[in-house]
Motif scaffolding. Structure first.
Motif, PDB file in Angstrom:
ATOM      1  N   MET A   1      -2.823  13.846  12.048  1.00 12.71           N
ATOM      2  CA  MET A   1      -1.434  13.910  11.821  1.00 12.71           C
ATOM      3  C   MET A   1      -1.034  14.169  10.182  1.00 12.71           C
ATOM      4  SD  MET A   1       0.109  10.112  12.464  1.00 12.71           S
ATOM      5  CE  MET A   1      -0.978   8.745  12.871  1.00 12.71           C
ATOM      6  N   VAL A   2      -0.266  13.876   8.898  1.00 18.35           N
ATOM      7  CA  VAL A   2       0.290  13.516   7.726  1.00 18.35           C
ATOM      8  C   VAL A   2       0.574  12.852   7.131  1.00 18.35           C
ATOM      9  CG1 VAL A   2       0.085  15.098   5.529  1.00 18.35           C
ATOM     10  CG2 VAL A   2      -0.989  15.728   7.294  1.00 18.35           C
ATOM     11  N   LEU A   3       0.806  12.123   6.418  1.00 17.19           N
ATOM     12  CA  LEU A   3       1.088  11.349   6.118  1.00 17.19           C
ATOM     13  C   LEU A   3       1.413  11.534   4.156  1.00 17.19           C
ATOM     14  CD1 LEU A   3       2.891   8.839   5.128  1.00 17.19           C
ATOM     15  CD2 LEU A   3       0.821   7.365   5.057  1.00 17.19           C
TER      16      LEU A   3
ATOM     17  N   GLU B   1       9.243   1.383  -0.325  1.00 18.87           N
ATOM     18  CA  GLU B   1       8.799   0.103   0.257  1.00 18.87           C
ATOM     19  C   GLU B   1       9.340  -0.732   1.128  1.00 18.87           C
ATOM     20  OE1 GLU B   1      12.607  -3.471  -1.685  1.00 18.87           O
ATOM     21  OE2 GLU B   1      12.593  -1.282  -2.374  1.00 18.87           O
ATOM     22  N   ASP B   2       9.772   0.073   2.088  1.00 18.89           N
ATOM     23  CA  ASP B   2       9.542  -0.610   3.355  1.00 18.89           C
ATOM     24  C   ASP B   2       8.876  -0.142   4.509  1.00 18.89           C
ATOM     25  OD1 ASP B   2      12.279  -2.020   2.950  1.00 18.89           O
ATOM     26  OD2 ASP B   2      13.742  -0.176   3.417  1.00 18.89           O
ATOM     27  N   PHE B   3       7.780   1.099   3.974  1.00 15.81           N
ATOM     28  CA  PHE B   3       6.799   1.691   4.764  1.00 15.81           C
ATOM     29  C   PHE B   3       5.620   0.868   4.894  1.00 15.81           C
ATOM     30  CE2 PHE B   3       2.751   4.111   4.705  1.00 15.81           C
ATOM     31  CZ  PHE B   3       2.906   3.795   6.751  1.00 15.81           C
ATOM     32  N   HIS B   4       5.352   0.682   6.093  1.00 14.22           N
ATOM     33  CA  HIS B   4       4.294  -0.785   7.180  1.00 14.22           C
ATOM     34  C   HIS B   4       3.419   0.637   7.491  1.00 14.22           C
ATOM     35  CE1 HIS B   4       5.448  -3.803   4.595  1.00 14.22           C
ATOM     36  NE2 HIS B   4       6.323  -3.844   5.363  1.00 14.22           N
TER      37      HIS B   4
ATOM     38  N   PHE C   1       4.613  11.827   8.606  1.00 10.13           N
ATOM     39  CA  PHE C   1       5.304  10.550   8.334  1.00 10.13           C
ATOM     40  C   PHE C   1       5.796  11.164   6.965  1.00 10.13           C
ATOM     41  CE2 PHE C   1       6.418   6.855   7.391  1.00 10.13           C
ATOM     42  CZ  PHE C   1       7.621   6.165   8.352  1.00 10.13           C
ATOM     43  N   PHE C   2       6.947  11.226   6.501  1.00 11.54           N
ATOM     44  CA  PHE C   2       7.304  11.154   5.224  1.00 11.54           C
ATOM     45  C   PHE C   2       7.894  10.080   4.642  1.00 11.54           C
ATOM     46  CE2 PHE C   2       8.624  15.733   6.496  1.00 11.54           C
ATOM     47  CZ  PHE C   2       7.352  16.394   6.468  1.00 11.54           C
TER      48      PHE C   2
ATOM     49  N   THR D   1      -3.788   0.036  -0.686  1.00 11.54           N
ATOM     50  CA  THR D   1      -4.305  -1.728   0.556  1.00 11.54           C
ATOM     51  C   THR D   1      -3.375  -1.563   2.147  1.00 11.54           C
ATOM     52  OG1 THR D   1      -2.837  -2.881  -1.891  1.00 11.54           O
ATOM     53  CG2 THR D   1      -2.388  -3.475  -0.105  1.00 11.54           C
ATOM     54  N   GLU D   2      -2.184  -0.804   2.337  1.00 12.46           N
ATOM     55  CA  GLU D   2      -1.763  -0.444   3.657  1.00 12.46           C
ATOM     56  C   GLU D   2      -3.054  -0.379   4.460  1.00 12.46           C
ATOM     57  OE1 GLU D   2       0.780  -1.388   5.232  1.00 12.46           O
ATOM     58  OE2 GLU D   2       1.987  -2.266   3.336  1.00 12.46           O
ATOM     59  N   LEU D   3      -3.461   0.824   4.364  1.00 11.19           N
ATOM     60  CA  LEU D   3      -4.925   1.571   5.179  1.00 11.19           C
ATOM     61  C   LEU D   3      -6.009   0.883   5.567  1.00 11.19           C
ATOM     62  CD1 LEU D   3      -4.395   4.924   3.462  1.00 11.19           C
ATOM     63  CD2 LEU D   3      -4.219   4.667   5.163  1.00 11.19           C
ATOM     64  N   LYS D   4      -5.734  -0.868   4.634  1.00  6.27           N
ATOM     65  CA  LYS D   4      -6.797  -1.468   5.116  1.00  6.27           C
ATOM     66  C   LYS D   4      -7.268  -2.208   6.815  1.00  6.27           C
ATOM     67  CE  LYS D   4      -7.902  -3.313   0.660  1.00  6.27           C
ATOM     68  NZ  LYS D   4      -7.516  -4.205  -0.361  1.00  6.27           N
ATOM     69  N   THR D   5      -5.960  -2.022   6.821  1.00  8.79           N
ATOM     70  CA  THR D   5      -6.001  -2.397   8.267  1.00  8.79           C
ATOM     71  C   THR D   5      -5.830  -1.025   9.109  1.00  8.79           C
ATOM     72  OG1 THR D   5      -2.985  -2.193   8.729  1.00  8.79           O
ATOM     73  CG2 THR D   5      -4.568  -4.416   8.019  1.00  8.79           C
ATOM     74  N   TYR D   6      -5.763  -0.063   8.843  1.00  3.90           N
ATOM     75  CA  TYR D   6      -5.680   1.118   9.683  1.00  3.90           C
ATOM     76  C   TYR D   6      -7.125   1.093  10.697  1.00  3.90           C
ATOM     77  CZ  TYR D   6      -4.538   5.990  11.357  1.00  3.90           C
ATOM     78  OH  TYR D   6      -4.182   6.670  12.473  1.00  3.90           O
ATOM     79  N   LYS D   7      -7.221   1.428  11.915  1.00  2.00           N
ATOM     80  CA  LYS D   7      -8.192   1.896  12.761  1.00  2.00           C
ATOM     81  C   LYS D   7      -8.843   2.619  12.673  1.00  2.00           C
ATOM     82  CE  LYS D   7      -7.816  -2.515  13.266  1.00  2.00           C
ATOM     83  NZ  LYS D   7      -8.086  -3.404  12.965  1.00  2.00           N
ATOM     84  N   GLY D   8      -8.200   3.920  12.121  1.00  2.00           N
ATOM     85  CA  GLY D   8      -8.821   5.582  12.910  1.00  2.00           C
ATOM     86  C   GLY D   8      -8.941   5.875  11.403  1.00  2.00           C
TER      87      GLY D   8
END
Length: 369
Positions: free
Chosen positions: A269-271, A319-322, A290-291, A221-228
């Motif tokens: 980079m790696v998430l 819970e907080d990650f964006h 990013f962890f 869901t979060e990645l829908k707005t990611y540009k890369g």
């Protein structure tokens, strides 16, 4: 001529980290001319069967470990599950008494499986947790773990011996009853320096359900707005590899070691979770990351906080990650800033099992499946 030995190597099936960090050890056993007898259960066993289709495998009793849906309930769930975990430890110890003569075992290497100690052949336990963090019950969980570690002849610690280590306080304990051998970080990957960027972000999931699945849904869901460009590895070891392409996101259910090596070489980079094996792998590859620690998993939370405080890798809670938080990565040094060396696994294997009577008979072909 030196005759080959059969070495039982058995990772815990808790996520995939224990299995994947055994890969360089299995390779070293083979390099030494010996035979790995690989024992585990569940996804860990499935992964190693894909990596080593020609080797011998044994299915061990399952600890049946899973996470609570809510992180704050994890400690309560582990306490509730402890009787079945102790039963699995007892059952695998009993099973070992049959495995040793049946497979002519000369030595045992257990990655956090607590019942595979023996007085018949040298036994090794691999763990970086000489302190087991569990909040207010840390002393008790540590003592329970040490109780089992002391049943082994050696404790191999996949970390450096010194202040500039990867696991912080986790891998240190002043109990002199434990024969400690610091291996240096273990990783199945090689830093070839062959970096050719194809993906801006690689998402690498792992760990037991249901938290792995919860994290997958959140991140998609979060990645829908990611540009890369994104490479998404779901960490689901299934019968067949699956790949889907959706816009700028390429999705795999899992990748083999070779596939992950190439993916890491091509990713900027790696998430990921802050599991210790993942940290060792990303340090080996010199990656920025990013962890997001698994909720309620005290060890992952501690490691994420430790590396953030050192300005090496930023982190956020699940819970907080964006997705916008990934911009913090450029201000951190990255895991490539940590320099550490590893000892020769081949020589450590020879030192550990050199006194064992060498096997004269190969494994019967009926057992090599």
């Amino acid at each position: 001529m030196q005759k080959s030995k059969n070495i039982l190597i058995a990772p815990l099936n808790w996520g995939l980290g224990h299995a994947t960090r055994c890969i360089p050890i299995i390779d070293a056993i083979i390099k030494n001319g010996d035979r790995p007898i690989i024992a585990s259960d569940g996804l860990a066993l499935a992964l190693l069967k894909k990596e080593y289709p020609k080797q011998t495998f044994i299915e061990l009793p399952s600890y049946d470990i899973s996470y609570a849906k809510e992180g704050q309930n994890l400690r309560l769930k582990m306490l509730k599950d402890s009787p079945k975990i102790w039963m699995a430890i007892r059952n695998e110890h009993q099973m070992l008494q049959e495995i040793i003569p049946k497979y002519t075992i000369s030595g045992i290497i257990s990655d956090n499986r607590l019942g595979l100690y023996s007085n018949l052949v040298p036994s090794v336990i691999i763990t970086h947790q000489l302190q087991v963090l569990s909040g207010s019950t840390t002393w008790l969980s540590t003592q329970l773990h040490l109780h089992y570690i002391k049943k082994y002849d050696y404790c191999w610690i996949p970390d450096a011996d010194g202040p500039d280590n990867l696991s912080g306080k986790l891998s240190y304990n002043e109990d002199f009853e434990i024969e400690k051998v610091y291996l240096g970080p273990l990783s199945r990957f090689k830093n070839t320096g062959n970096y050719q960027k194809k993906y801006d972000l690689m998402v690498l999931l792992s760990g037991p359900e249901p938290q792995r699945g919860i994290q997958e849904k959140r991140l998609l869901t979060e990645l829908k707005t990611y540009k890369g460009e994104v490479l998404f590895i779901a960490g689901k070891v299934e019968k067949e590899q699956k790949v889907e392409k959706k816009g700028r996101l390429t999705y795999y259910n899992y990748l083999s070691t070779d596939g992950l090596q190439k993916a890491l070489d091509r990713s900027e980079m790696v998430l990921s979770r802050s599991g210790y094996t993942t940290i060792m792998d990303l340090q080996k590859m010199g990656k920025k990351a990013f962890f997001i620690p698994t909720p309620g998993q005290f060890e992952q939370e501690y490691l994420a906080e430790l590396l953030d405080q050192k300005e090496i890798v930023p982190y956020a809670t699940q819970e907080d990650f964006h997705i916008q938080m990934l911009s913090r990565v450029e201000h951190y040094k990255g895991l490539g800033s940590i320099q550490s060396s590893s000892r020769s696994l081949s020589s450590i294997l020879e030192e550990t099992f050199s006194s064992v009577n060498e096997n004269s008979d190969p494994i019967p072909s009926s057992l090599s499946t």
